[in-house]
Every structure is written in C-alpha cells, then in structure tokens.
Design a protein around this motif. Structure first.
Motif, PDB file in Angstrom:
ATOM      1  N   GLU A  93       1.050  -0.739   0.052  1.00  0.00           N
ATOM      2  CA  GLU A  93      -0.378  -0.146   0.445  1.00  0.00           C
ATOM      3  C   GLU A  93       0.954   1.548   0.341  1.00  0.00           C
ATOM      4  N   ALA A  94       2.033   1.314  -0.233  1.00  0.00           N
ATOM      5  CA  ALA A  94       2.887   2.384   0.091  1.00  0.00           C
ATOM      6  C   ALA A  94       3.246   2.569  -2.150  1.00  0.00           C
ATOM      7  N   VAL A  95       2.743   3.929  -1.828  1.00  0.00           N
ATOM      8  CA  VAL A  95       3.337   4.190  -3.641  1.00  0.00           C
ATOM      9  C   VAL A  95       4.966   5.030  -3.611  1.00  0.00           C
ATOM     10  N   ILE A  96       5.712   3.408  -4.846  1.00  0.00           N
ATOM     11  CA  ILE A  96       7.609   4.587  -4.355  1.00  0.00           C
ATOM     12  C   ILE A  96       6.896   4.984  -5.910  1.00  0.00           C
ATOM     13  N   GLU A  97       7.432   6.062  -6.182  1.00  0.00           N
ATOM     14  CA  GLU A  97       7.548   6.583  -7.551  1.00  0.00           C
ATOM     15  C   GLU A  97       8.846   7.482  -8.279  1.00  0.00           C
ATOM     16  N   ASP A  98       9.126   6.941  -8.941  1.00  0.00           N
ATOM     17  CA  ASP A  98      11.013   7.326  -9.889  1.00  0.00           C
ATOM     18  C   ASP A  98      12.003   7.265  -7.926  1.00  0.00           C
ATOM     19  N   SER A  99      11.949   6.562  -7.737  1.00  0.00           N
ATOM     20  CA  SER A  99      12.977   6.695  -7.237  1.00  0.00           C
ATOM     21  C   SER A  99      13.704   4.606  -6.110  1.00  0.00           C
ATOM     22  N   VAL A 100      14.672   5.329  -5.689  1.00  0.00           N
ATOM     23  CA  VAL A 100      15.358   4.401  -4.851  1.00  0.00           C
ATOM     24  C   VAL A 100      15.433   3.589  -4.172  1.00  0.00           C
ATOM     25  N   ILE A 101      15.016   2.182  -4.076  1.00  0.00           N
ATOM     26  CA  ILE A 101      15.024   1.986  -2.548  1.00  0.00           C
ATOM     27  C   ILE A 101      16.029   0.572  -2.188  1.00  0.00           C
ATOM     28  N   LEU A 102      16.761   1.549  -0.927  1.00  0.00           N
ATOM     29  CA  LEU A 102      18.454   0.236  -0.844  1.00  0.00           C
ATOM     30  C   LEU A 102      17.543  -0.725   0.473  1.00  0.00           C
ATOM     31  N   PRO A 139      18.512  -2.721   3.866  1.00  0.00           N
ATOM     32  CA  PRO A 139      16.804  -3.312   4.134  1.00  0.00           C
ATOM     33  C   PRO A 139      16.640  -2.005   4.561  1.00  0.00           C
ATOM     34  N   CYS A 140      15.229  -2.489   4.325  1.00  0.00           N
ATOM     35  CA  CYS A 140      14.349  -0.656   5.099  1.00  0.00           C
ATOM     36  C   CYS A 140      13.066  -1.051   5.342  1.00  0.00           C
ATOM     37  N   HIS A 141      11.937  -0.404   6.126  1.00  0.00           N
ATOM     38  CA  HIS A 141      10.679  -0.621   6.272  1.00  0.00           C
ATOM     39  C   HIS A 141       9.808   0.139   6.452  1.00  0.00           C
ATOM     40  N   ILE A 142       9.322   0.299   4.987  1.00  0.00           N
ATOM     41  CA  ILE A 142       8.057   1.319   4.665  1.00  0.00           C
ATOM     42  C   ILE A 142       6.703   0.704   4.864  1.00  0.00           C
ATOM     43  N   ALA A 143       6.264   1.878   5.435  1.00  0.00           N
ATOM     44  CA  ALA A 143       4.517   1.251   6.054  1.00  0.00           C
ATOM     45  C   ALA A 143       3.327   1.785   4.811  1.00  0.00           C
ATOM     46  N   ALA A 144       2.668   1.491   5.386  1.00  0.00           N
ATOM     47  CA  ALA A 144       1.052   1.436   4.116  1.00  0.00           C
ATOM     48  C   ALA A 144       0.630   3.578   4.025  1.00  0.00           C
ATOM     49  N   GLY A 145       0.353   3.352   3.522  1.00  0.00           N
ATOM     50  CA  GLY A 145       0.416   5.032   3.020  1.00  0.00           C
ATOM     51  C   GLY A 145       1.055   5.715   2.765  1.00  0.00           C
ATOM     52  N   VAL A 146       2.351   4.821   3.061  1.00  0.00           N
ATOM     53  CA  VAL A 146       3.686   5.937   2.359  1.00  0.00           C
ATOM     54  C   VAL A 146       3.964   6.462   1.120  1.00  0.00           C
ATOM     55  N   ARG A 147       4.432   7.902   0.799  1.00  0.00           N
ATOM     56  CA  ARG A 147       3.945   8.238  -0.901  1.00  0.00           C
ATOM     57  C   ARG A 147       5.765   8.378  -0.974  1.00  0.00           C
ATOM     58  N   ILE A 148       6.046   8.425  -1.426  1.00  0.00           N
ATOM     59  CA  ILE A 148       8.060   8.218  -1.858  1.00  0.00           C
ATOM     60  C   ILE A 148       8.344   9.403  -3.437  1.00  0.00           C
ATOM     61  N   GLY A 149       8.274  10.361  -3.663  1.00  0.00           N
ATOM     62  CA  GLY A 149       8.942  10.413  -5.199  1.00  0.00           C
ATOM     63  C   GLY A 149      10.314  11.118  -5.129  1.00  0.00           C
ATOM     64  N   HIS A 150      10.758  10.599  -5.957  1.00  0.00           N
ATOM     65  CA  HIS A 150      12.389  11.233  -7.171  1.00  0.00           C
ATOM     66  C   HIS A 150      13.065  11.420  -5.456  1.00  0.00           C
ATOM     67  N   SER A 151      13.174  10.452  -4.928  1.00  0.00           N
ATOM     68  CA  SER A 151      14.321   9.852  -3.652  1.00  0.00           C
ATOM     69  C   SER A 151      14.417   8.496  -3.500  1.00  0.00           C
ATOM     70  N   VAL A 152      16.049   8.929  -2.911  1.00  0.00           N
ATOM     71  CA  VAL A 152      16.351   7.859  -2.303  1.00  0.00           C
ATOM     72  C   VAL A 152      16.702   6.901  -0.826  1.00  0.00           C
ATOM     73  N   VAL A 153      15.959   6.226  -0.787  1.00  0.00           N
ATOM     74  CA  VAL A 153      15.364   5.752   0.942  1.00  0.00           C
ATOM     75  C   VAL A 153      16.562   4.782   0.529  1.00  0.00           C
ATOM     76  N   GLY A 154      16.912   4.874   1.468  1.00  0.00           N
ATOM     77  CA  GLY A 154      18.172   3.859   2.356  1.00  0.00           C
ATOM     78  C   GLY A 154      20.027   3.990   1.982  1.00  0.00           C
ATOM     79  N   PRO A 155      20.553   2.669   3.257  1.00  0.00           N
ATOM     80  CA  PRO A 155      19.876   1.323   3.770  1.00  0.00           C
ATOM     81  C   PRO A 155      19.502   1.675   4.666  1.00  0.00           C
ATOM     82  N   TYR A 156      18.548   0.932   6.026  1.00  0.00           N
ATOM     83  CA  TYR A 156      19.001   0.811   7.257  1.00  0.00           C
ATOM     84  C   TYR A 156      17.900   2.383   7.436  1.00  0.00           C
TER      85      TYR A 156
END
Length: 332
Positions: A246-255, A257-274
């Motif tokens: 239920e997370a929305v990831i747009e034009d982004s990179v998730i490295l 390990p991460c924990h991305i919860a429901a309802g999160v919106r990530i755009g044009h970003s780099v997230v992770g690690p940890y």
C-alpha cells in the motif's frame, strides 16, 4: 505464563521524542520497542502468554490502547497498573501485585534482545545476561560453571564478572517474588531513595531458591537517540526488508534493508539502507539513510542521515544526525 513490563519512566535521555510518546512506544521497523520485546520473550519461553501487565505512568488513553494492542497481537490479555512515584525497580514491579502469581517474566521496557534457543523453565528463576567488555556500568551476576548464580554485584570496579543483567527475569513462582518485594516495602529497605529488585533477588537466593543465568545472543540498547538509531540497524537486519503493497514509490530507489509502512508516498528520492518510514509519511526529492521516521512525517528536498524524526514532523533542509520530536518542523 504472564509478563510484567514496568514502563512508567519519563525517558528523559530520549527527549524530545518522549515528550509526547512514552519511549517503549517509539516505533522501529514497524513495531514499537515494547512490541519487539514482547515478541522475543514469547519466542524464548516457547509457551502461550496469557496476560501482559503494563506498569505505566498516566500517559493517556492512546498510549494505553497501544500497549493493549501489543498484547492482543500475541493472543494475550492485558492489564494496566500505575506507578505514581519513581521509587525503584522493586516498587515498580510490585505495582502489578495482582498479576504476580504463577510463572512470570519481568522485563523492563528499554531494551531489545535476541535469543536463538528456548529457555529451560524448570529452574526457580532465570536471569537473562549478556557478556560485555566493560561491566563497570552494569549490574552483573556471579556464576559457577553450571550457570548457577552465586551473587549479584552492581557496577563492579574490578573484573569479577562480565555477565551483565539485561533487565529480563523469569520466576517460576510469582507469588514468592511478590512476598519478597512486599517485605522490602514494609521494612523500608532501600538503596538511597529507591527499592531495588536485586535486594529481593538476594533474599530469595539466600533462602535456597536456585537462580541461573541465561546468556542471550544479542542485547540492544534504546536508551538515547544514537543508541536507538544503532539498534534500529540491527533490528532491520534481523527482521528483513519490507515495503508495504500500500506504499506508493515513484521514480525512486529503495536500498534494503528498509521498512516502508502502508500509506507512505515516496517520489524522486533515494531511501536506504537502514531506514524505517511510518504510516502516511511523504518523502520527495530527498535522500534518507540510517534513520527512523515515525508516522505522518513530511520530508522535502533534504539529505537526512542517522536521524530520528517524530510523528507528524516536517523537514525541508539537509541534516546530519537530526533528532526532531513529534509535531515539529525544521526548514530553512
């Protein structure tokens, strides 16, 4: 089996995060600290938990519902007791006197541990310990070659033992523990201004009860912001990578390990690690590493590292090791 969790402290070393949220209810990787603790205890005792008794301050109905939910998730009933004054560990446990019967685990809610094997619950009492390099900042146990405890020493200045007590205890007979705690209160046996659990343990051992230590594989501290960020990395390594469907990831990179919860919106970003991101948070045009974000956080145009961001907080600036409490906003 019952679990008693004293958690009435104000968590001053974790401010500003504990100004509006009790420390055990801060979330790491999708679960509160106390929920991580309860889950590991349930695995270690390898038998059903019928009740969890929480000894709290007057933190309000939202906090109380959160701890009740942590009990429901493992199929246990919950009871809430209040500690009106900070009078020590023994006093905190005795606040839950009606629940002190039968086999009980007492666990102080500022730690997370991992243990790979179930406990042998045939002993009168088991005290979880962890080997540490410098025991001078901890209470330790003295043991023989069979792990039977011979004594307790608080913050030893000489190398008598490196088995530090991590704050989790099993008692086969909770009624016996209750009687010893009551004895301390009735006879006003204190260390300074506080009634200490170790005094009750020493009395019980001198009366012939067998105490054994059980070394854990890993002991993780949640005492302050930096320790909690470090603990969070280990929790993610144990728990694994998770991105809610239920997370929305747009034009982004998730490295991971991460924990991305429901309802999160990530755009044009780099997230992770940890990185953990709580429900309904918004991240845009940013880089996040080694950080813990609670619920409904908004991050824009920022570089965030080794940070903790509270519920409904907002950041619009690059930051290294930021510690931002609930409902706060930081921008320039």
């Amino acid at each position: 089996m019952k679990i008693i969790i004293p958690m009435a402290g104000l968590g001053k070393r974790m401010r500003p995060h504990t100004l509006t949220t009790p420390k055990p209810l801060i979330h790491l990787a999708g679960k509160s600290i106390v929920e991580h603790l309860v889950g590991e205890i349930a695995s270690a005792v390898a038998q059903p938990i019928e009740e969890i008794a929480f000894v709290m301050g007057h933190f309000g109905p939202q906090a109380e519902e959160a701890v009740r939910e942590s009990a429901r998730r493992i199929g246990a009933e919950s009871r809430i007791y209040y500690q009106e004054e900070p009078l020590g560990t023994a006093h905190a446990i005795l606040c839950a006197a009606p629940s002190l019967n039968g086999p009980v685990v007492v666990a102080f809610a500022d730690t997370i541990f991992y243990c790979s094997k179930p406990l042998d619950l045939q002993h009168d009492s088991i005290i979880w310990t962890k080997e540490v390099e410098d025991p001078s900042s901890f209470g330790v146990v003295l043991t023989d070659s069979n792990h039977k405890i011979k004594g307790f020493i608080e913050k030893p200045q000489t190398a008598v033992s490196n088995q530090a007590i991590i704050g989790i205890y099993f008692f086969k007979d909770g009624e016996n523990l209750k009687n010893e705690l009551q004895y301390l209160i009735e006879h006003d046996i204190r260390k300074g201004t506080e009634y200490q659990l170790t005094d009750a343990l020493q009395n019980m051992m001198e009366k012939g009860l067998d105490f054994f230590n059980e070394p854990v594989d890993e002991w993780l501290d949640c005492g302050n912001k930096d320790a909690t960020v470090a603990t969070h990395t280990r929790v993610l390594e144990h728990q694994g990578h998770y991105v809610s469907p239920e997370a929305v990831i747009e034009d982004s990179v998730i490295l991971p390990p991460c924990h991305i919860a429901a309802g999160v919106r990530i755009g044009h970003s780099v997230v992770g690690p940890y990185v953990s991101i709580g429900n309904e948070s918004r991240i845009s045009n940013s880089i996040l590493q080694e950080s813990i974000l609670q619920k409904k956080v908004q991050i824009e145009n920022a570089l965030i590292r080794q940070s903790m961001i509270g519920n409904e907080a907002g950041v619009r600036v690059s930051a290294n090791q930021l510690s931002l409490g609930d409902f706060s906003h930081f921008e320039c």
